[in-house]
Design a protein around this motif. Structure first.
Motif, PDB file in Angstrom:
ATOM      1  N   UNK A 187       0.823  -1.209   0.000  1.00 18.79           N
ATOM      2  CA  UNK A 187       0.000   0.000   0.000  1.00 18.79           C
ATOM      3  C   UNK A 187       0.859   1.263   0.000  1.00 18.79           C
ATOM      4  N   UNK A 188       0.266   2.355  -0.440  1.00 16.23           N
ATOM      5  CA  UNK A 188       0.925   3.660  -0.324  1.00 16.23           C
ATOM      6  C   UNK A 188       1.205   3.934   1.151  1.00 16.23           C
ATOM      7  N   UNK A 189       2.427   4.322   1.445  1.00 17.36           N
ATOM      8  CA  UNK A 189       2.794   4.638   2.828  1.00 17.36           C
ATOM      9  C   UNK A 189       2.354   6.064   3.148  1.00 17.36           C
ATOM     10  N   UNK A 190       1.247   6.178   3.889  1.00 21.01           N
ATOM     11  CA  UNK A 190       0.695   7.501   4.209  1.00 21.01           C
ATOM     12  C   UNK A 190       1.093   7.966   5.616  1.00 21.01           C
ATOM     13  N   UNK A 191       2.004   7.257   6.272  1.00 18.02           N
ATOM     14  CA  UNK A 191       2.353   7.630   7.642  1.00 18.02           C
ATOM     15  C   UNK A 191       2.935   9.047   7.755  1.00 18.02           C
ATOM     16  N   UNK A 192       3.633   9.600   6.740  1.00 19.18           N
ATOM     17  CA  UNK A 192       4.083  10.990   6.877  1.00 19.18           C
ATOM     18  C   UNK A 192       2.928  11.976   7.067  1.00 19.18           C
ATOM     19  N   UNK A 193       1.763  11.666   6.529  1.00 17.17           N
ATOM     20  CA  UNK A 193       0.605  12.535   6.726  1.00 17.17           C
ATOM     21  C   UNK A 193       0.172  12.503   8.186  1.00 17.17           C
ATOM     22  N   UNK A 194       0.151  11.322   8.762  1.00 21.25           N
ATOM     23  CA  UNK A 194      -0.191  11.183  10.174  1.00 21.25           C
ATOM     24  C   UNK A 194       0.812  11.944  11.044  1.00 21.25           C
ATOM     25  N   UNK A 195       2.090  11.806  10.733  1.00 20.81           N
ATOM     26  CA  UNK A 195       3.126  12.491  11.506  1.00 20.81           C
ATOM     27  C   UNK A 195       2.974  14.008  11.406  1.00 20.81           C
ATOM     28  N   UNK A 196       2.641  14.505  10.217  1.00 19.56           N
ATOM     29  CA  UNK A 196       2.433  15.941  10.037  1.00 19.56           C
ATOM     30  C   UNK A 196       1.239  16.423  10.850  1.00 19.56           C
ATOM     31  N   UNK A 197       0.209  15.593  10.947  1.00 19.13           N
ATOM     32  CA  UNK A 197      -0.969  15.959  11.740  1.00 19.13           C
ATOM     33  C   UNK A 197      -0.623  16.038  13.219  1.00 19.13           C
ATOM     34  N   UNK A 198       0.208  15.132  13.698  1.00 18.63           N
ATOM     35  CA  UNK A 198       0.632  15.216  15.098  1.00 18.63           C
ATOM     36  C   UNK A 198       1.329  16.550  15.359  1.00 18.63           C
ATOM     37  N   UNK A 199       2.171  16.977  14.427  1.00 16.98           N
ATOM     38  CA  UNK A 199       2.901  18.233  14.602  1.00 16.98           C
ATOM     39  C   UNK A 199       1.965  19.440  14.575  1.00 16.98           C
ATOM     40  N   UNK A 200       0.867  19.333  13.837  1.00 15.50           N
ATOM     41  CA  UNK A 200      -0.065  20.457  13.678  1.00 15.50           C
ATOM     42  C   UNK A 200      -1.226  20.414  14.671  1.00 15.50           C
ATOM     43  N   UNK A 201      -1.166  19.524  15.613  1.00 13.40           N
ATOM     44  CA  UNK A 201      -2.227  19.373  16.623  1.00 13.40           C
ATOM     45  C   UNK A 201      -3.567  18.971  15.988  1.00 13.40           C
ATOM     46  N   UNK A 202      -3.495  18.229  14.919  1.00  8.97           N
ATOM     47  CA  UNK A 202      -4.689  17.638  14.327  1.00  8.97           C
ATOM     48  C   UNK A 202      -4.873  16.261  14.948  1.00  8.97           C
ATOM     49  N   UNK A 203      -6.057  15.995  15.436  1.00 12.02           N
ATOM     50  CA  UNK A 203      -6.315  14.701  16.059  1.00 12.02           C
ATOM     51  C   UNK A 203      -6.289  13.600  14.996  1.00 12.02           C
ATOM     52  N   UNK A 204      -5.609  12.511  15.304  1.00  8.63           N
ATOM     53  CA  UNK A 204      -5.509  11.371  14.390  1.00  8.63           C
ATOM     54  C   UNK A 204      -6.218  10.175  15.014  1.00  8.63           C
ATOM     55  N   UNK A 205      -7.153   9.600  14.271  1.00  7.35           N
ATOM     56  CA  UNK A 205      -7.820   8.384  14.744  1.00  7.35           C
ATOM     57  C   UNK A 205      -7.572   7.271  13.738  1.00  7.35           C
TER      58      UNK A 205
END
Length: 218
Positions: free
Chosen positions: A78-96
């Protein structure tokens, strides 16, 4: 004969999906590890460029609550989308992230604040640990970044056959709620001529590949 060209004479929708899944998995697996890594990086760059444009994802200005991204944990080819999750952590976006319950054939969402909140479960997929906080109101999800084997230009999605994501999206339909904005990250080779769609299948709002962004308007 390519995925787009193979005939489906005398096949019902279930049989067509089974055949398409087999072809799509083989086609995606034909990419080398190096190709998947470089293409995944390009796709994530595009996703991150789009992040602030997605509905509800603004973190500054007049934002009244934390935006929420529902994302999957990639596995195998699969496409590795984990950098998007990591960017959300840095921006205080909640990740579920989903935790699956195969016996009940459904998934529940749990907040993940770091990789320490994840563990490998069925099929080797990383899922939230039991101690993480569950998202009780799914209407809080602003954007859903979903996996899939193949997609078409009519925003159709071919999943893996478990129906977990379809049942999750049906909760919004049954309750009369608006669905979150649904995004798919895919390699160009995953775009096919037509995905057979059943009554309970959902469509994507936006598909992002290494070379383009696809939406209904485009």
């Amino acid at each position: 004969m390519t995925i787009e060209e193979r005939p489906y004479i005398n096949m019902n929708i279930k049989e067509r999906k089974i055949e398409l899944r087999r072809q799509a998995e083989a086609r995606r697996a034909s990419l080398s590890a190096e190709e998947r890594a470089s293409k995944s990086a390009l796709i994530c760059d595009r996703l991150l460029e789009r992040l602030d444009a997605w509905p509800g994802m603004t973190t500054g200005g007049q934002a009244r609550r934390r935006p929420t991204l529902f994302t999957y944990m990639p596995i195998k080819t699969e496409v590795d989308v984990t950098p998007v999750m990591e960017a959300c952590w840095e921006r205080r976006i909640r990740v579920v992230v989903p935790r699956t319950y195969p016996e009940q054939k459904h998934l529940k969402l749990f907040e993940v604040r770091s990789y320490d909140d994840l563990e490998r479960r069925r099929w080797g997929i990383r899922e939230p640990k039991r101690h993480t906080a569950m998202l009780h109101d799914i209407r809080d999800v602003d954007v859903a970044l979903v996996p899939g084997l193949a997609f078409d230009l009519n925003m159709g999605r071919l999943g893996y056959g478990g129906g977990f994501y379809d049942r999750f999206m049906q909760q919004f339909v049954r309750a009369g709620w608006g669905k979150p904005y649904i995004v798919a990250a895919a390699f160009d080779i995953q775009i096919i001529r037509e995905v057979p769609m059943g009554m309970f299948d959902f469509r994507i709002d936006e598909i992002v590949t290494e070379s383009r962004m696809i939406s209904p308007s485009s």
